[in-house]
Design an enzyme around this catalytic site. Structure first.
Site, PDB file in Angstrom:
ATOM      1  N   TYR A   1       0.828  -1.210   0.000  1.00 46.81           N
ATOM      2  CA  TYR A   1       0.000   0.000   0.000  1.00 46.81           C
ATOM      3  C   TYR A   1       0.861   1.259   0.000  1.00 46.81           C
ATOM      4  CZ  TYR A   1      -3.052  -3.501   2.237  1.00 46.81           C
ATOM      5  OH  TYR A   1      -3.746  -4.642   2.559  1.00 46.81           O
ATOM      6  N   PHE A   2       0.515   2.227  -0.851  1.00 48.63           N
ATOM      7  CA  PHE A   2       1.032   3.584  -0.768  1.00 48.63           C
ATOM      8  C   PHE A   2      -0.110   4.435  -0.216  1.00 48.63           C
ATOM      9  CE2 PHE A   2       3.717   1.430  -3.696  1.00 48.63           C
ATOM     10  CZ  PHE A   2       4.947   2.069  -3.704  1.00 48.63           C
ATOM     11  N   ASP A   3      -0.099   4.635   1.093  1.00 51.73           N
ATOM     12  CA  ASP A   3      -1.304   5.157   1.741  1.00 51.73           C
ATOM     13  C   ASP A   3      -1.584   6.620   1.417  1.00 51.73           C
ATOM     14  OD1 ASP A   3      -2.107   2.796   2.815  1.00 51.73           O
ATOM     15  OD2 ASP A   3      -1.111   3.082   4.735  1.00 51.73           O
TER      16      ASP A   3
ATOM     17  N   GLY B   1      -0.248   8.072  -1.772  1.00 54.09           N
ATOM     18  CA  GLY B   1      -0.320   8.137  -3.219  1.00 54.09           C
ATOM     19  C   GLY B   1      -1.440   7.339  -3.845  1.00 54.09           C
TER      20      GLY B   1
ATOM     21  N   GLY C   1      -8.320   1.641   5.729  1.00 59.15           N
ATOM     22  CA  GLY C   1      -8.712   0.238   5.840  1.00 59.15           C
ATOM     23  C   GLY C   1      -8.556  -0.275   7.249  1.00 59.15           C
TER      24      GLY C   1
ATOM     25  N   TYR D   1      -5.736  -0.304   9.112  1.00 58.40           N
ATOM     26  CA  TYR D   1      -4.723   0.364   9.937  1.00 58.40           C
ATOM     27  C   TYR D   1      -5.085   1.814  10.200  1.00 58.40           C
ATOM     28  CZ  TYR D   1      -0.858  -2.888  10.730  1.00 58.40           C
ATOM     29  OH  TYR D   1      -0.067  -3.908  11.205  1.00 58.40           O
TER      30      TYR D   1
ATOM     31  N   HIS E   1       6.088  -0.788   7.727  1.00 67.95           N
ATOM     32  CA  HIS E   1       5.443   0.522   7.585  1.00 67.95           C
ATOM     33  C   HIS E   1       6.571   1.520   7.414  1.00 67.95           C
ATOM     34  CE1 HIS E   1       1.572  -1.043   9.296  1.00 67.95           C
ATOM     35  NE2 HIS E   1       2.407  -1.825   9.954  1.00 67.95           N
TER      36      HIS E   1
ATOM     37  N   ASP F   1      11.849  20.354   3.980  1.00 65.88           N
ATOM     38  CA  ASP F   1      12.346  21.438   3.138  1.00 65.88           C
ATOM     39  C   ASP F   1      13.055  22.400   4.087  1.00 65.88           C
ATOM     40  OD1 ASP F   1      12.768  23.539   1.417  1.00 65.88           O
ATOM     41  OD2 ASP F   1      10.750  23.526   0.573  1.00 65.88           O
TER      42      ASP F   1
ATOM     43  N   GLU G   1      24.054  14.569  -5.393  1.00 67.82           N
ATOM     44  CA  GLU G   1      23.001  13.589  -5.129  1.00 67.82           C
ATOM     45  C   GLU G   1      23.531  12.168  -5.142  1.00 67.82           C
ATOM     46  OE1 GLU G   1      18.768  14.950  -6.652  1.00 67.82           O
ATOM     47  OE2 GLU G   1      20.293  15.403  -8.175  1.00 67.82           O
TER      48      GLU G   1
END
EC number: 1.4.3.-
Length: 662
Positions: free
Chosen positions: A317-319, A321, A400, A402, A454, A461, A501
């Site tokens: 799951y991408f909770d 996105g 859901g 969680y 999780h 930023d 980077e």
């Protein structure tokens, strides 16, 4: 205590659209008026039909220069970005509108039917649609009958994002998978009764079942998993009350979304995807409000499962996105979620039709005592003690099974702490009781819960004394015995600049105390060192999925504890804007540019969170699992900023002179 039904939202009925406020702050959260106005602009532009839906509606934040130069009363252009899905065709587009100018700025189709794919977030109505499609399907009905499950009105179809596996009947389609759970009676918790091995694959656009997998004959566990008082029995009576009283009121001040507390100033924001957002965080040093963070949030998380069965190998799951954390946020209640003297912030999100929905009291803010801040005792003298307290800003989202709480703590000594709280119900499968399973421990007779993670990603930023910053990695270093360490006791520390980077995707290492410093090379403290803040991880495992796996590509951000990038307003979400069914986007792609990171505007992305090997104590509802990190001043201030805290002993009945003598 107030009633603890703590998940609610209030629809704001459409009607005559008022004009947005002429003078909001550039970073104010979206209002109901703005959401309605944005929808009306698209309607007037002829972009909407009866089957148009809005998976995602977010604010467009203005340029930093605009925000930092803003003064009260200045006119502000307010823009929104809206994802629009035609549920009849599956076509989607991203629109930018100016509600200030009542103008459609852009309309860009999303190419979700071709590589690298990617679908808009799920609609709430699609959960009900998926359940209807499942229950009407003859193959599913036959699979249930084969198992002797005839009371289909008690069946619960759980729709889940499918991941991305290149299957010919799924790529480029808007797909969801559904697992089935049973209730023994109306109101029963379905999670305790999984129908193991039954998977329904659904095309949401065509509103049909693609295929049904029916693997195995494991009985549905019969034992209940209910946890509310009518099932658990009378509450214990041994706990005595703890009363939190602030008879003079709280120490914070609130002006709209601007918060001031002791030396801290910040703006509280909220949106449908990230939930809680904090902006323009400063710490007062003498007569100067010194910047620490321009913007901070937890914009994504992934929950990958480590099971190999057909029922669960694809779950990740991408909770944010895929489902939208903020849209699924709870309405918080005094005595349930928050204690003390509370200030609440309401939030507004768009429903599936693009109309505003109010989530009352979606953010909670209060103060907490936090024990000793500093103390010392000289021989023959009374102890000198000052107590700590913290400002707590939090929200909860339920996705859901969680529930996730996101808590930001601000301390009197300049420290910021971020804590995620995972609770709710582990995702259950069924087994024959007593059968070992190295991927899914048995948590109740016949009930298994797969190993999973999780992995949260915080986006900081940073703005340490301004926007020109550099990141250094710090480690402690042992010195071999010899001329530099004749007695064997010596060690030192070193800091290495992460200049590009390619050097700045890093793993934490507790063996050497690895951590990271955000410095401002252009400002020195009184001992001649650059001012800085110190990111201190509390590391756990990063993504356990193997390189080359689907989830390792889609959740590449979770393979490192730290990433550093130069600020780019288009780089907001570490797995990309649309991770649902996408083959992979975000930090891995962005950092391939290998951009320079020195003395510039930087963003830190920090991954943290628990790797969960479920236990019997996690059933039927799991106690909170805590994870997080610290962001502490390191050479930012010239001395302890909390020397002037008052002695609190007299107010609590201490003897004359007390324990906190001046």
């Amino acid at each position: 205590m107030e009633n603890c039904h703590c998940h609610s939202a209030t629809s704001v009925q459409p009607g005559t659209v008022a004009h947005p406020s002429a003078h909001p702050h550039p970073l104010d959260p979206l209002s109901a008026v703005e959401i309605s106005a944005a929808r009306q602009i698209l309607q007037d532009a002829g972009k909407l039909t009866e089957t148009s839906r809005f998976p995602q509606v977010l604010p467009v934040e203005p340029e930093k220069a605009t925000v930092l130069s803003h003064r009260a009363g200045d006119a502000v252009e307010r823009r929104l970005v809206l994802t629009v899905l035609d549920t009849a065709t599956g076509a989607a587009a991203e629109a930018v509108v100016s509600v200030s100018a009542a103008e459609l700025i852009s309309w860009i189709p999303l190419n979700s039917h071709e590589h690298p794919y990617g679908q808009p977030q799920y609609l709430f109505e699609e959960y009900d649609l998926a359940a209807e499609i499942v229950k009407a399907d003859p193959q599913w009905q036959a699979a249930m009958a084969r198992r002797g499950l005839t009371e289909l009105e008690n069946a619960f179809a759980a729709p889940l994002a499918p991941g991305s596996f290149g299957r010919a009947d799924e790529v480029g389609r808007r797909v969801v998978r559904s697992l089935t759970f049973m209730r023994n009676f109306p109101g029963d918790s379905p999670w305790a009764h999984p129908v193991e091995g039954l998977i329904v694959h659904i095309d949401l656009t065509e509103r049909r079942v693609i295929r049904v997998e029916d693997d195995g004959d494991i009985p549905v566990p019969a034992a209940e998993g209910n946890y509310t008082p009518e099932f658990t029995g009378p509450a214990r009576t041994s706990l005595k009350p703890i009363e939190i009283s602030q008879p003079e009121g709280p120490s914070f001040q609130v002006d709209g979304n601007q918060v001031s507390w002791e030396n801290w100033k910040l703006r509280v924001g909220f949106n449908a995807k990230e939930g809680l957002v904090l902006n323009t965080v400063t710490f007062r040093d003498g007569e100067e409000d010194r910047s620490v963070l321009y913007r901070a949030s937890v914009p994504e998380m992934v929950v990958p499962y480590g099971d190999t069965t057909n029922t669960r190998f694809w779950i990740s799951y991408f909770d944010a996105g895929e489902y939208l954390l903020g849209k699924n946020a709870n309405s918080l209640k005094l005595g349930c979620d928050c204690l003390g003297v509370i200030h609440y912030f309401d939030g507004f999100v768009a429903d599936d039709h693009g109309n505003p929905v109010k989530i009352p009291q979606v953010i909670c803010m209060h103060e907490e005592d936090y024990g000793i801040l500093w103390k010392h005792t000289e021989p023959g003298q009374d102890s000198v003690v000052r107590r700590s307290r913290r400002l707590v800003i939090s929200y909860f989202a339920t996705i859901g099974n969680y529930d996730y709480g996101f808590f930001w703590y601000f301390y009197l000594d300049g420290t910021i702490q971020v804590e995620a709280k995972a609770t709710g119900i582990v995702f259950a499968g069924a087994t024959l009781p007593g059968v070992p399973n190295r991927h899914a421990p048995e948590v109740a007779p016949g009930v298994i819960a797969p190993v999973h993670q999780h992995l949260f990603c915080a986006r900081l930023d940073v703005a340490i004394d301004g926007l020109e910053n550099t990141v250094e990695e710090g480690e402690v270093v042992g010195i071999p015995m010899g001329p530099e360490n004749p007695y064997g006791n010596a060690f030192t520390h070193r800091r290495t600049v992460l200049a590009r980077e390619s050097e700045a995707s890093r793993l934490a290492d507790t063996a050497v105390g690895r951590s990271w410093y955000v410095t401002n090379p252009n400002r020195l403290n009184r001992v001649g060192q650059p001012t800085s803040y110190h990111l201190i991880p509390q590391p756990g495992p990063t993504l356990m999925a193997q390189p080359g796996s689907s989830v390792a590509e889609r959740a590449a951000f979770a393979t490192k504890h730290l990433w550093v990038t130069p600020f780019d307003p288009a780089e907001r979400f570490p797995a990309g804007d649309y991770p649902n069914q996408h083959v992979g986007d975000g930090l891995k792609r962005w950092t391939a540019a290998d951009r320079d990171l020195q003395n510039t505007d930087l963003v830190l992305w920090h991954v943290f969170g628990p790797t969960h090997i479920p236990r019997t104590e996690d059933w039927p509802i799991m106690p909170v699992d805590y994870s997080g990190f610290m962001f502490k001043p390191y050479g930012f201030l010239d001395q302890n900023p909390a020397l002037d805290l008052p002695d609190g002993a007299a107010k609590h009945g201490a003897a004359e002179g007390g324990c906190c003598a001046d």
